[in-house]
Scaffold this active site. Sequence first.
Site, PDB file in Angstrom:
ATOM      1  N   LYS A 115      74.381 -82.081  -1.096  1.00 45.31           N
ATOM      2  CA  LYS A 115      73.594 -80.884  -1.448  1.00 45.31           C
ATOM      3  C   LYS A 115      74.167 -79.657  -0.728  1.00 45.31           C
ATOM      4  CE  LYS A 115      69.869 -83.942  -2.592  1.00 45.31           C
ATOM      5  NZ  LYS A 115      68.464 -84.146  -2.846  1.00 45.31           N
ATOM      6  N   GLU A 138      67.499 -80.633  -8.792  1.00 46.35           N
ATOM      7  CA  GLU A 138      67.388 -79.313  -8.152  1.00 46.35           C
ATOM      8  C   GLU A 138      68.002 -78.220  -9.032  1.00 46.35           C
ATOM      9  OE1 GLU A 138      69.014 -80.816  -4.497  1.00 46.35           O
ATOM     10  OE2 GLU A 138      67.223 -82.072  -4.422  1.00 46.35           O
ATOM     11  N   SER A 187      65.419 -91.023  -2.037  1.00 49.47           N
ATOM     12  CA  SER A 187      65.007 -91.636  -0.768  1.00 49.47           C
ATOM     13  C   SER A 187      65.611 -93.018  -0.528  1.00 49.47           C
ATOM     14  CB  SER A 187      63.473 -91.675  -0.672  1.00 49.47           C
ATOM     15  OG  SER A 187      62.958 -90.362  -0.666  1.00 49.47           O
ATOM     16  N   HIS A 205      71.475 -82.242 -11.931  1.00 46.16           N
ATOM     17  CA  HIS A 205      70.649 -82.708 -10.811  1.00 46.16           C
ATOM     18  C   HIS A 205      69.265 -82.049 -10.891  1.00 46.16           C
ATOM     19  CE1 HIS A 205      69.094 -83.309  -6.763  1.00 46.16           C
ATOM     20  NE2 HIS A 205      69.881 -84.365  -6.750  1.00 46.16           N
ATOM     21  N   ASN A 236      75.446 -87.386  -2.121  1.00 44.37           N
ATOM     22  CA  ASN A 236      75.280 -85.993  -2.547  1.00 44.37           C
ATOM     23  C   ASN A 236      74.836 -85.211  -1.318  1.00 44.37           C
ATOM     24  OD1 ASN A 236      74.542 -83.535  -3.597  1.00 44.37           O
ATOM     25  ND2 ASN A 236      72.832 -84.307  -4.819  1.00 44.37           N
ATOM     26  N   GLU A 264      66.958 -90.341 -11.228  1.00 36.86           N
ATOM     27  CA  GLU A 264      66.407 -89.801  -9.986  1.00 36.86           C
ATOM     28  C   GLU A 264      65.017 -89.221 -10.264  1.00 36.86           C
ATOM     29  OE1 GLU A 264      69.807 -88.847  -7.013  1.00 36.86           O
ATOM     30  OE2 GLU A 264      69.328 -87.032  -8.111  1.00 36.86           O
ATOM     31  N   GLY A 277      64.009 -86.845  -1.613  1.00 39.35           N
ATOM     32  CA  GLY A 277      63.748 -86.159  -0.342  1.00 39.35           C
ATOM     33  C   GLY A 277      62.340 -86.338   0.190  1.00 39.35           C
TER      34      GLY A 277
HETATM   35  P1  13P Z   1      67.511 -88.171  -1.079  1.00 43.04           P
HETATM   36  O1  13P Z   1      68.316 -89.442  -0.941  1.00 43.04           O
HETATM   37  O2  13P Z   1      67.650 -87.265   0.119  1.00 43.04           O
HETATM   38  O3  13P Z   1      66.109 -88.431  -1.488  1.00 43.04           O
HETATM   39  O4  13P Z   1      68.202 -87.335  -2.284  1.00 43.04           O
HETATM   40  C1  13P Z   1      68.429 -87.966  -3.490  1.00 43.04           C
HETATM   41  C2  13P Z   1      69.228 -87.083  -4.367  1.00 43.04           C
HETATM   42  O5  13P Z   1      68.754 -86.075  -4.839  1.00 43.04           O
HETATM   43  C3  13P Z   1      70.629 -87.454  -4.605  1.00 43.04           C
HETATM   44  O6  13P Z   1      71.189 -86.678  -5.608  1.00 43.04           O
END
Ligand code: 13P
Length: 252
Positions: free
Chosen positions: A11, A97, A209, A95, A9, A164, A170
Site C-alpha cells: 500500500k 481502496e 487480515s 483494489h 501489497n 478481498e 485491515g
Molecule cells: P491486510 O492484510 O492489511 O488486511 O490488507 C489486505 C489487502 O488489502 C491486500 O491487498
Amino acid sequence: MRRLAIIGNWKMHTTPTSAKALALQLREHLKDVTQADLGICPPALSIPAVAEALRGSNISWGAQNAHWERDGAFTGELSVDALQELGCTYVIVGHSERRHVFGESDDMIAKRLARVAESGLLPILCVGEKEAERQESRTEEVLERQLTKGLAYVEKPPGLIAYEPVWAIGTGKRAEISDVEEAHRFIREKLQARFGSHASEVRILYGGSLKPENIEDLALSQEFDGGLVGGASLSAPSFAELIARAIKRRNH
Ligand code: 13P
C-alpha cells in the site's frame, strides 16, 4: 492443485530507503522457498529500490495500479511501459481502496486490466463486497458485477483474481473459511461461464487480515490458491512465517 501465489501489497507504506531494507530482509528470509510464487507490490516510488534489492531472487515485484493509455496527459498515473522497464511482474487492479477511497469505477478498472493483460504483465484483479452488502446478502451480486464489468475488455481471464472482502481488510477480522470457499467457488463458476476451460488456470487468492496465525485452514482448502497480504507483508519474519505455514499445510 494450482501453484500457490503469495503476494504482499505494501500500500502506501515505506519510502525507497526503508523499502529496500525490507526487501533485502525478505530476500534473506525467503531464499529457500520454492513451492510458491512470491511477489511484493511496493508503492510506485519504491519499485526501483525494491527491484534493486530483489533482482536475481525468487521474489518478483509489481505495482498497485496502472493506467490504460500508453502515455499522455494523465497526471499522477502509472504507465505500463514504465512498470515493464522496472522489471515488474504483477499489477494490482481494482483494489478496494482504489474503488472505495478513490472512486474508481468498474469501467476504469476494466480498462486498466485490459491494458496490463495486453502488455504481458500479470494483473491481479481485486473483487469483494462491503460489510453492508454482505449483510444484505448481496455478496454474489457484487462479485458478479465486478467480474463481468471488470473483465469486459479481455478475451482471456487474468492469471490472478483476489477475493478481498472490504470488511476484512485491515480490520484483523479474517473471513471465515466457509465464506472464502463460497466466494472463490462462485468466482470460479463465473469465470467458467465466461471463459470455459481457461477458468481452471486462474489462481484465486484471498486477501483481508491474513496473518501467520490464520493461514493454515485456508491453505488446506482446494479453493485457495494463495494470498494477497497487506499488514503482515510489512514484516519479514511474519511474511516468511505466513508463507512457510501455507506451504506446510498445502503439502500435508
Ligand atoms: P491486510 O492484510 O492489511 O488486511 O490488507 C489486505 C489487502 O488489502 C491486500 O491487498
